[in-house]
Write a protein that holds these residues in place. Structure first.
Motif, PDB file in Angstrom:
ATOM      1  N   TRP A 171     -14.576   2.694  12.791  1.00  0.00           N
ATOM      2  CA  TRP A 171     -14.241   2.709  11.368  1.00  0.00           C
ATOM      3  C   TRP A 171     -12.843   2.148  11.124  1.00  0.00           C
ATOM      4  CZ3 TRP A 171      -9.857   5.537  10.737  1.00  0.00           C
ATOM      5  CH2 TRP A 171      -9.640   6.628  11.569  1.00  0.00           C
ATOM      6  N   VAL A 172     -12.670   1.671   9.899  1.00  0.00           N
ATOM      7  CA  VAL A 172     -11.374   1.227   9.391  1.00  0.00           C
ATOM      8  C   VAL A 172     -11.141   1.990   8.092  1.00  0.00           C
ATOM      9  CG1 VAL A 172      -9.974  -0.724   8.610  1.00  0.00           C
ATOM     10  CG2 VAL A 172     -11.772  -1.085  10.318  1.00  0.00           C
ATOM     11  N   ASP A 173      -9.932   2.463   7.878  1.00  0.00           N
ATOM     12  CA  ASP A 173      -9.649   3.168   6.635  1.00  0.00           C
ATOM     13  C   ASP A 173      -8.188   2.974   6.264  1.00  0.00           C
ATOM     14  OD1 ASP A 173     -10.249   4.606   4.398  1.00  0.00           O
ATOM     15  OD2 ASP A 173     -10.550   6.530   5.409  1.00  0.00           O
ATOM     16  N   VAL A 174      -7.876   3.306   5.025  1.00  0.00           N
ATOM     17  CA  VAL A 174      -6.508   3.258   4.523  1.00  0.00           C
ATOM     18  C   VAL A 174      -6.029   4.699   4.348  1.00  0.00           C
ATOM     19  CG1 VAL A 174      -5.033   2.521   2.615  1.00  0.00           C
ATOM     20  CG2 VAL A 174      -6.885   1.035   3.411  1.00  0.00           C
ATOM     21  N   SER A 296       2.771   1.819 -12.142  1.00  0.00           N
ATOM     22  CA  SER A 296       2.967   1.852 -10.694  1.00  0.00           C
ATOM     23  C   SER A 296       1.651   2.262 -10.037  1.00  0.00           C
ATOM     24  CB  SER A 296       4.069   2.851 -10.330  1.00  0.00           C
ATOM     25  OG  SER A 296       5.307   2.465 -10.902  1.00  0.00           O
ATOM     26  N   SER A 297       1.436   1.792  -8.800  1.00  0.00           N
ATOM     27  CA  SER A 297       0.178   2.108  -8.127  1.00  0.00           C
ATOM     28  C   SER A 297       0.331   1.915  -6.625  1.00  0.00           C
ATOM     29  CB  SER A 297      -0.955   1.218  -8.661  1.00  0.00           C
ATOM     30  OG  SER A 297      -2.215   1.662  -8.204  1.00  0.00           O
ATOM     31  N   VAL A 298      -0.585   2.516  -5.877  1.00  0.00           N
ATOM     32  CA  VAL A 298      -0.606   2.376  -4.425  1.00  0.00           C
ATOM     33  C   VAL A 298      -1.578   1.253  -4.070  1.00  0.00           C
ATOM     34  CG1 VAL A 298      -1.116   3.521  -2.233  1.00  0.00           C
ATOM     35  CG2 VAL A 298      -0.058   4.811  -4.104  1.00  0.00           C
ATOM     36  N   ARG A 299      -1.119   0.291  -3.300  1.00  0.00           N
ATOM     37  CA  ARG A 299      -1.929  -0.877  -2.971  1.00  0.00           C
ATOM     38  C   ARG A 299      -2.547  -0.731  -1.585  1.00  0.00           C
ATOM     39  NH1 ARG A 299       1.171  -6.378  -3.340  1.00  0.00           N
ATOM     40  NH2 ARG A 299       0.855  -5.956  -5.574  1.00  0.00           N
ATOM     41  N   GLN A 300      -3.863  -0.951  -1.519  1.00  0.00           N
ATOM     42  CA  GLN A 300      -4.558  -0.954  -0.233  1.00  0.00           C
ATOM     43  C   GLN A 300      -4.510  -2.364   0.377  1.00  0.00           C
ATOM     44  OE1 GLN A 300      -8.019   1.403   0.422  1.00  0.00           O
ATOM     45  NE2 GLN A 300      -8.210   1.973  -1.722  1.00  0.00           N
ATOM     46  N   PRO A 301      -4.230  -2.472   1.674  1.00  0.00           N
ATOM     47  CA  PRO A 301      -4.140  -3.791   2.318  1.00  0.00           C
ATOM     48  C   PRO A 301      -5.528  -4.333   2.661  1.00  0.00           C
ATOM     49  CG  PRO A 301      -3.694  -2.097   3.946  1.00  0.00           C
ATOM     50  CD  PRO A 301      -3.921  -1.379   2.630  1.00  0.00           C
ATOM     51  N   VAL A 302      -6.272  -4.785   1.649  1.00  0.00           N
ATOM     52  CA  VAL A 302      -7.673  -5.133   1.860  1.00  0.00           C
ATOM     53  C   VAL A 302      -7.846  -6.294   2.842  1.00  0.00           C
ATOM     54  CG1 VAL A 302      -8.512  -4.195  -0.322  1.00  0.00           C
ATOM     55  CG2 VAL A 302      -7.639  -6.518  -0.255  1.00  0.00           C
ATOM     56  N   GLY A 303      -6.892  -7.239   2.870  1.00  0.00           N
ATOM     57  CA  GLY A 303      -6.997  -8.324   3.835  1.00  0.00           C
ATOM     58  C   GLY A 303      -6.929  -7.810   5.256  1.00  0.00           C
ATOM     59  N   GLU A 304      -6.023  -6.865   5.507  1.00  0.00           N
ATOM     60  CA  GLU A 304      -5.918  -6.269   6.838  1.00  0.00           C
ATOM     61  C   GLU A 304      -7.155  -5.433   7.156  1.00  0.00           C
ATOM     62  OE1 GLU A 304      -2.234  -4.221   7.657  1.00  0.00           O
ATOM     63  OE2 GLU A 304      -1.186  -5.432   6.169  1.00  0.00           O
ATOM     64  N   VAL A 305      -7.698  -4.756   6.158  1.00  0.00           N
ATOM     65  CA  VAL A 305      -8.915  -3.964   6.368  1.00  0.00           C
ATOM     66  C   VAL A 305     -10.065  -4.874   6.789  1.00  0.00           C
ATOM     67  CG1 VAL A 305     -10.645  -2.480   5.278  1.00  0.00           C
ATOM     68  CG2 VAL A 305      -8.219  -2.152   4.754  1.00  0.00           C
ATOM     69  N   ARG A 334      -9.230   2.302  13.092  1.00  0.00           N
ATOM     70  CA  ARG A 334      -7.981   1.770  12.538  1.00  0.00           C
ATOM     71  C   ARG A 334      -7.656   2.492  11.228  1.00  0.00           C
ATOM     72  NH1 ARG A 334      -7.829  -3.563  14.656  1.00  0.00           N
ATOM     73  NH2 ARG A 334      -8.696  -3.390  16.762  1.00  0.00           N
ATOM     74  N   LEU A 335      -6.489   3.135  11.175  1.00  0.00           N
ATOM     75  CA  LEU A 335      -6.022   3.771   9.958  1.00  0.00           C
ATOM     76  C   LEU A 335      -4.792   2.991   9.497  1.00  0.00           C
ATOM     77  CD1 LEU A 335      -6.434   6.102   7.991  1.00  0.00           C
ATOM     78  CD2 LEU A 335      -4.908   7.487   9.426  1.00  0.00           C
ATOM     79  N   LEU A 336      -4.927   2.276   8.390  1.00  0.00           N
ATOM     80  CA  LEU A 336      -3.893   1.362   7.930  1.00  0.00           C
ATOM     81  C   LEU A 336      -3.045   1.983   6.816  1.00  0.00           C
ATOM     82  CD1 LEU A 336      -6.089  -1.875   7.789  1.00  0.00           C
ATOM     83  CD2 LEU A 336      -4.699  -1.016   9.682  1.00  0.00           C
ATOM     84  N   ALA A 337      -1.787   1.604   6.800  1.00  0.00           N
ATOM     85  CA  ALA A 337      -0.851   2.168   5.818  1.00  0.00           C
ATOM     86  C   ALA A 337      -0.905   1.373   4.515  1.00  0.00           C
ATOM     87  CB  ALA A 337       0.566   2.158   6.381  1.00  0.00           C
ATOM     88  N   PRO A 338      -0.961   2.059   3.368  1.00  0.00           N
ATOM     89  CA  PRO A 338      -0.880   1.380   2.070  1.00  0.00           C
ATOM     90  C   PRO A 338       0.588   1.169   1.697  1.00  0.00           C
ATOM     91  CG  PRO A 338      -1.204   3.713   1.711  1.00  0.00           C
ATOM     92  CD  PRO A 338      -1.152   3.514   3.213  1.00  0.00           C
ATOM     93  N   SER A 339       0.820   0.520   0.565  1.00  0.00           N
ATOM     94  CA  SER A 339       2.196   0.305   0.091  1.00  0.00           C
ATOM     95  C   SER A 339       2.278   0.713  -1.373  1.00  0.00           C
ATOM     96  CB  SER A 339       2.607  -1.159   0.259  1.00  0.00           C
ATOM     97  OG  SER A 339       1.681  -2.021  -0.369  1.00  0.00           O
ATOM     98  N   LEU A 340       3.421   1.267  -1.737  1.00  0.00           N
ATOM     99  CA  LEU A 340       3.651   1.722  -3.109  1.00  0.00           C
ATOM    100  C   LEU A 340       4.244   0.570  -3.926  1.00  0.00           C
ATOM    101  CD1 LEU A 340       3.778   3.958  -5.261  1.00  0.00           C
ATOM    102  CD2 LEU A 340       6.023   4.571  -4.335  1.00  0.00           C
ATOM    103  N   ILE A 341       3.614   0.247  -5.045  1.00  0.00           N
ATOM    104  CA  ILE A 341       4.102  -0.805  -5.936  1.00  0.00           C
ATOM    105  C   ILE A 341       4.673  -0.106  -7.177  1.00  0.00           C
ATOM    106  CG2 ILE A 341       3.529  -2.904  -7.173  1.00  0.00           C
ATOM    107  CD1 ILE A 341       3.131  -3.064  -4.138  1.00  0.00           C
ATOM    108  N   LEU A 342       5.995  -0.160  -7.303  1.00  0.00           N
ATOM    109  CA  LEU A 342       6.660   0.480  -8.440  1.00  0.00           C
ATOM    110  C   LEU A 342       6.873  -0.536  -9.552  1.00  0.00           C
ATOM    111  CD1 LEU A 342       9.288   2.664  -6.554  1.00  0.00           C
ATOM    112  CD2 LEU A 342       7.212   3.458  -7.697  1.00  0.00           C
ATOM    113  N   ARG A 343       6.563  -0.137 -10.761  1.00  0.00           N
ATOM    114  CA  ARG A 343       6.758  -1.012 -11.919  1.00  0.00           C
ATOM    115  C   ARG A 343       7.531  -0.266 -13.000  1.00  0.00           C
ATOM    116  NH1 ARG A 343       1.292  -2.210 -10.406  1.00  0.00           N
ATOM    117  NH2 ARG A 343       1.147  -4.341  -9.604  1.00  0.00           N
TER     118      ARG A 343
END
Length: 343
Positions: A171-174, A296-305, A334-343
């Motif tokens: 499995w792959v997850d964020v 603001s939102s948390v972005r999932q790294p879909v390309g890496e997923v 694989r457990l991938l880290a998301p990133s916080l997008i602040l606006r």
């Protein structure tokens, strides 16, 4: 080389003629290169390169009984917001599969049991070699069926309620816990203290992880105890209208809060329709809606997923491993880290 004026694609006969060998020798180089003498194999490979020859996919499938095709269910449209992540994931998966000379076959299904019926028909017809599962849930019957029948698959999403370290279930997850924790810490750093959480009902593997990221971070900060957090823990289905009603209900009860973290951008939009810019709101998934509203939102790294999905599906590691599940060294998960997008 063939004349540039012709539109005819090179054939195996052209390769054989250019290399001075038989068609069977060319076929051996393509399918069983070890049986061909190195010097002869080098001549054939040079001819293949010079002619830019590519074996016919249909013929290759007939020889190998492999379709070079990955099946994945196209999830039904919901509110058009939360589905944006899966849309981006499928787009990235298709692009990266093409780079590996693989194809994606999309199909629809009414529910998990209907999806299993599609698994059976697609495998019986040799239409696909493997599957990618999305929208995993507790006690997912699709997983049981695929494991029981020895079918190759990888899931985007952890096997909630099961052994997540099982090497048979790749499995792959964020990391939703980490994403919401990032958002909560950022709001605390901005001076907020009474931060509410707007999330989904239980049981929800993804929802529980995101709620836990908020709750544990708030407890670590020490402003509120468990009872105080319970009053700010809002539960609602993933609906803009229901989210608006739930937030309005909290205001009507006289409960105060100075920021809100949401389990999805759909819920964030619902909160925004009530609160506007009166308090900071952070969503999850960084959809076009969040960008348009300046949320603001948390972005999932879909390309890496997508990349990790294909690596696990096409290049499975043989080595045994007994470390932390989902870490960088784990060959099957694989457990991938998301990133916080602040606006």
């Amino acid at each position: 080389m063939p004349s540039s004026s012709t539109s005819r694609l090179p054939t195996i006969v052209d390769v054989a003629r250019a290399a001075g060998v038989s068609r069977q020798t060319v076929s051996n180089v393509l399918n069983s290169p070890d049986v061909v003498a190195p010097a002869t194999r080098a001549r054939v490979e040079t001819a293949i390169s010079d002619l830019n020859y590519r074996p016919h996919a249909s013929a290759r499938r007939l020889r190998t009984r492999k379709s070079s095709t990955i099946g994945v269910r196209l999830d039904p449209m919901q509110n058009g917001i939360s589905g944006a992540v899966l849309d981006r994931y499928l787009h990235a998966l298709t692009e990266q599969a093409d780079q590996r000379d693989l194809r994606m076959l999309l199909f629809t299904a009414a529910d998990p049991l209907d999806e299993i019926g599609h698994f059976r028909r697609l495998l019986d017809g040799a239409d696909v070699d493997s599957f990618v599962l999305t929208s995993t849930s507790y006690d997912d019957p699709r997983t049981d069926w695929l494991l029981e029948h020895g079918v190759d698959f990888v899931s985007f999403g952890r096997p909630w309620g099961r052994d997540m370290s099982d090497p048979q279930h790749r499995w792959v997850d964020v990391d939703g816990h980490d994403g919401v924790a990032q958002a909560t810490r950022a709001l605390l750093a901005q001076g907020a203290s009474r931060i509410a959480f707007l999330g989904w009902p239980v049981p929800s593997g993804i929802g529980n992880e995101r709620r836990r990221g908020w709750r544990e971070t708030m407890l670590e900060h020490g402003v509120l105890d468990g009872t105080g957090l319970d009053a700010l823990d809002l539960v609602v289905e993933d609906s803009v209208a229901l989210a608006s009603a739930r937030v309005q209900g909290l205001l009507d009860q006289g409960v105060t809060f100075d920021a809100i973290v949401c389990a999805s951008d759909s819920l964030a939009l619902g909160a925004f329709m009530v609160l506007a810019q009166s308090v900071p709101i952070v969503g999850f998934d960084d959809t076009p809606v969040a960008k348009a509203l300046g949320l603001s939102s948390v972005r999932q790294p879909v390309g890496e997923v997508a990349r990790a999905t294909l690596e696990l599906l096409c290049d499975p590691a043989d080595a045994e491993w007994s470390g932390e599940v989902g870490s960088a060294e784990d060959p099957q998960h694989r457990l991938l880290a998301p990133s916080l997008i602040l606006r």
